[in-house]
Each structure stands twice: as structure tokens, then as C-alpha cells.
Design a protein around this motif. Structure first.
Motif, short mmCIF file in Angstrom:
data_model
loop_
_atom_site.label_atom_id
_atom_site.label_comp_id
_atom_site.label_asym_id
_atom_site.label_seq_id
_atom_site.Cartn_x
_atom_site.Cartn_y
_atom_site.Cartn_z
N SER A 191 53.67 101.27 61.62
CA SER A 191 54.12 99.89 61.53
C SER A 191 53.50 99.08 62.66
N ARG A 234 52.35 97.48 57.38
CA ARG A 234 52.77 98.88 57.31
C ARG A 234 51.69 99.67 56.59
N THR A 248 53.89 91.51 59.91
CA THR A 248 54.05 92.96 59.79
C THR A 248 52.99 93.55 58.89
N LYS A 267 53.52 95.25 64.28
CA LYS A 267 54.22 93.96 64.27
C LYS A 267 53.56 93.03 65.26
#
Length: 93
Positions: free
Chosen positions: A65, A56, A54, A67
Motif C-alpha cells: 500500500s 495498492r 492511494t 499513500k
């Protein structure tokens, strides 16, 4: 309509009229996704979280975000960054 919305609308009209790029005038991020292996972001406000799964990022529009798997910061400059790896999702939070 809230003051913030009016100001944003005015800036968009101003940008269109004078042909100034919106990302510059409105503090918007410019996001370029190359396949699902590289993500380039210009006009960011910093990294909030960074793991291999991840990332951010703070932007003028909120939080972005990312992923995926094996994510890695390739470039990190004051106004630009590049993430490489297997990108699965990209979302504004």
C-alpha cells in the motif's frame, strides 16, 4: 513448521548457494524509493486500487500500500511500475 515455510527456507538457501538474486527465485518485489517523490517496483502482480491518494499493488509477499498526495502512475509494464507524487507511507498489508 508449515510446508510453505520449509519451501521458502529451501529456496533462500538455494538462492544463497548458487548466488541467484532472491527477488527472482522467491518471487519478491524489488522496491526502490527515490526520496519521497518516486517509487519503482519490479516483479509485481498487478494494481488492486489506484487513486491520487492511494495505490495498492499485489506482490508475491502480499499487498503493498502506497499513500500520499497527487500520486500518478508514470510507467506501467507487465513486471515493473513507477509511481510519482508526494509519497507519505509505504506498507505491506
Amino acid at each position: 513448521m508449515a510446508w510453505r515455510d520449509l519451501r521458502k527456507k529451501f529456496k533462500r538457501q538455494f538462492s544463497d548457494f548458487f548466488e541467484i538474486p532472491s527477488d527472482v527465485l522467491l518471487d519478491l518485489p524489488k522496491i526502490v524509493l527515490i526520496g519521497n517523490i518516486q517509487l519503482q517496483i519490479e516483479n509485481h502482480h498487478g494494481i488492486l486500487e489506484y487513486t491520487t491518494d492511494t495505490v495498492r499493488i499485489s506482490t508475491g509477499e502480499g499487498e503493498l500500500s502506497v499513500k500520499g498526495e497527487n500520486l500518478m502512475l508514470r510507467n506501467l509494464l507487465p513486471d515493473e511500475l513507477c509511481i510519482e507524487g508526494s509519497i507519505h507511507t509505504l506498507s505491506f498489508v
